[in-house]
Enzyme design. Sequence first.
Site, PDB file in Angstrom:
ATOM      1  N   ASP A   1      -2.188 -26.719  33.750  1.00 42.52           N
ATOM      2  CA  ASP A   1      -2.043 -26.251  32.368  1.00 42.52           C
ATOM      3  C   ASP A   1      -1.696 -27.405  31.427  1.00 42.52           C
ATOM      4  OD1 ASP A   1      -2.192 -24.438  30.345  1.00 42.52           O
ATOM      5  OD2 ASP A   1      -0.256 -23.493  30.729  1.00 42.52           O
TER       6      ASP A   1
ATOM      7  N   GLY B   1       7.302 -18.030  29.506  1.00 41.85           N
ATOM      8  CA  GLY B   1       8.633 -17.480  29.302  1.00 41.85           C
ATOM      9  C   GLY B   1       9.390 -18.238  28.240  1.00 41.85           C
TER      10      GLY B   1
ATOM     11  N   GLY C   1       3.722 -19.394  27.127  1.00 44.47           N
ATOM     12  CA  GLY C   1       3.014 -18.409  27.919  1.00 44.47           C
ATOM     13  C   GLY C   1       3.812 -17.948  29.127  1.00 44.47           C
TER      14      GLY C   1
ATOM     15  N   LEU D   1      14.955 -22.628  22.648  1.00 42.24           N
ATOM     16  CA  LEU D   1      14.161 -23.763  22.182  1.00 42.24           C
ATOM     17  C   LEU D   1      12.751 -23.320  21.811  1.00 42.24           C
ATOM     18  CD1 LEU D   1      15.118 -26.480  24.802  1.00 42.24           C
ATOM     19  CD2 LEU D   1      15.683 -26.501  22.386  1.00 42.24           C
TER      20      LEU D   1
ATOM     21  N   VAL E   1      12.445 -20.633  26.761  1.00 42.91           N
ATOM     22  CA  VAL E   1      13.136 -21.848  27.171  1.00 42.91           C
ATOM     23  C   VAL E   1      14.412 -21.995  26.347  1.00 42.91           C
ATOM     24  CG1 VAL E   1      12.931 -24.314  27.568  1.00 42.91           C
ATOM     25  CG2 VAL E   1      10.890 -22.895  27.508  1.00 42.91           C
TER      26      VAL E   1
END
Length: 665
Positions: free
Chosen positions: A471, A358, A356, A352, A360
């Site tokens: 974040d 990893g 930052g 997808l 998905v």
Amino acid sequence: MPSRLLKTLFMLVILSFASSREDGSFVFNGFRGANLSLDGFASVTPDGLLLVTNASSRGVGHAFHPKPFKFKSDTAPGTTLSFSTTFVCAIIPMYSYIRGLGLVFVVSHTTDFSTALPTQYLGLFNFSNNGNASNHVLGIELDTILNAEFQDINDNHVGIDVNSLHSTNSTGAGYYDDSTGALQNMTLASGVAMQIWVDYEGVNMQLNVTMAPVPMAKPNKPLLSSTINLSSVMTDSMYVGFSSTNGLTLTTHCVLGWSFKMNGIAEPLDYAKLPPLPRSDSKHKLQKLAIWLPLASCALALLVVATVVLVVKRRNKYAELLEDWEQEYGPHRFSYKELFRATKGFKDKTLLGSGGFGRVYQGVLPSSNVEVAVKRVSHESRQGMKEFVAEIVSIGQLRHRNIVQLLGYCRRKGELLLVYDYMPNGSLDNFLYDETRPALSWAQRFQIIKGVASGLLYLHQDWEKIVIHRDIKASNVLLDSELNGRLGDFGLARLYDHGTDAHTTHIMGTMGYLAPELAKTGKATTKTDVFAFGAFLLEVACGRRPVEPSAEEPQVLLLDWVLENWKRGTLLATGDPRLAGDIFPVEEMETVLKLGLLCSHPGPDGRPTMRQVMHFLDGDSTMPDLPPAYASIGILSLIQREGLKDYMMSSSSSVSHMFELSGGR
Ligand SMILES: *[C@@H]1O[C@H](CO)[C@@H](O)[C@H](O)[C@H]1NC(C)=O
Ligand SMILES: *[C@@H]1O[C@H](CO)[C@@H](O)[C@H](O)[C@H]1NC(C)=O
Ligand SMILES: *[C@@H]1O[C@H](CO)[C@@H](O)[C@H](O)[C@H]1NC(C)=O
Ligand SMILES: *[C@@H]1O[C@H](CO)[C@@H](O)[C@H](O)[C@H]1NC(C)=O
Ligand SMILES: *[C@@H]1O[C@H](CO)[C@@H](O)[C@H](O)[C@H]1NC(C)=O
Ligand SMILES: *[C@@H]1O[C@H](CO)[C@@H](O)[C@H](O)[C@H]1NC(C)=O
Ligand SMILES: *[C@@H]1O[C@H](CO)[C@@H](O)[C@H](O)[C@H]1NC(C)=O
Ligand SMILES: *[C@@H]1O[C@H](CO)[C@@H](O)[C@H](O)[C@H]1NC(C)=O
């Protein structure tokens, strides 16, 4: 007369033997009218079929003979008595390519399994008592799931379980052909009737398990033969019966006939009297499917076969890390295998995006058909992992409609996998910056902003613990099918927070969203979240990233630019040009922009709380004027500007960026 006495004694012995025989055996050729003790989803159909579980999700069922049997010898203390049983059963999956779990023949000192868990615990144990010698449970499992946690050998095996789901001996389902001696494989979850024999010889302590298709005679060579001292497992009186369970998949586990006997060979079943197997709707469905989608079924079958081959060949491909302290998180753990299957082996096709933290992947859990997003975070350090997982699991308990639900996790060497609800519309930044998509209307943006604010308020103030997101930014806001904004990825930054050493200060977060004091102290607080939320507000209203390295001064820093415009009285000129033509109440945009500036106050005390933010957005209280001093403060501290230089040198396109401030400060 001695001979007469002997004769009488002999008669007495015979009689008592006969009566104990009566006590020590039973035969059910079908269960119509049978007196059984049933619980959970277990039931007997009018036909006399014993359904240990019906096709209900996460169901557990037990069926026991109501009276216990005596399993300990009076004459030879410490010896377990011999017993023998045979039953005909079938495991009927609703869909042949999704398997439910298995069926277990159980000898237990209790019929109370109310604290036992479904799914891989087979309705027999839970994560705290699995393996405990005080369970006093012997199980013969017909297991249709490969569970790495319990060192299962494959997803179609027969095992001997002593107080534990980790089988003492197990082997693939099948039988040894009497004439050739060759092993013939059988499929447990085939929906076809099969017969099982379990024989225990107390003196030699030999336990044999044999199986065969119905109506084949019992093969001479048992499938499993183990020497097991059951004397500490058996108590004096033990119940015999069945346990089975479903995961999220629907499977019916049924028993057609059952014969049991202490100290002798169980009486054979009369196949003619056994009830018929249920006419399964599923077969019907499958047939229909097969008619309509022959190619698809073929492909699926191939996929299943290929997966099985892979499983057998490369077990360690699915290797996971599992430590003792994780046991209490059982329900939140996914097996790597399940995630691997869900994402079709983490194929690029299912990717997808990558941020930052990893990559998905999109997937569908094979056991439940639930759509998920799986995030792979690489992480070498084991330090702080226990703490982090505890936090992840507690985050998994958060329930809010503006928060992306975390379903669970899985750990591998050097890697952590997080499983979330799948959000069909992806992340907000795609909508804001992808010119090929239609622009979001102001009404949609305002709804997203309010949603995110309410999710963040929940994290900060309304949940039992304070959760700091760390974040917040447009790429961490995901949109559900109705375009509601949902916060994702919270707490993840924490993973990189541990183990700060004296020389380097790692600060997680993203340029342009970092509060000045965070760069100094490295300590995330609710106020640093509010700062990031302010940057997010400006981002959504202006349709621009907080930092645009390629833009011309003074537009590089969005905050500075909006502030300039505010001072000049041209605040609304900063609104996203893509909103041109949209008709909406401009006061809303003004509120959002001003609130963005207020939340970006350089001093944490100057920023509102999320509850105040909610009130301003709802129009329940009026925004205070921005403090006059505000205008004179250089918003972004030098530190950020220093960081910005690195950022501009090292990155041109990355959306989410982790930067590092080094030097012995
Ligand atoms: C399964 O059994 C339970 C309890 O007996 C019942 O409530 C449920 O409706 C049954 N489900 C099916 C699919 O038969
Ligand atoms: C079933 O068996 C139990 C235990 O032996 C007994 O108490 C009960 O009365 C029996 N019920 C029927 C309907 O026979
Ligand atoms: C597990 O089962 C045991 C035995 O029934 C019970 O005492 C214990 O409370 C259960 N533990 C949990 C966490 O349910
Ligand atoms: C086994 O269970 C007993 C009783 O439930 C408990 O006292 C004991 O601590 C358990 N042992 C282990 C190793 O968990
Ligand atoms: C039976 O299954 C095993 C794996 O479980 C496999 O290695 C073996 O080749 C199979 N045998 C036959 C005759 O299909
Ligand atoms: C178990 O199987 C072995 C090997 O076939 C046989 O010699 C033994 O008699 C069997 N024991 C029981 C209790 O059936
Ligand atoms: C497991 O079963 C196999 C097949 O019957 C047998 O050869 C082996 O000895 C058993 N292993 C143990 C540990 O009982
Ligand atoms: C079986 O185990 C019991 C207790 O665990 C022990 O007393 C007995 O000697 C064992 N029997 C044999 C034959 O080893």
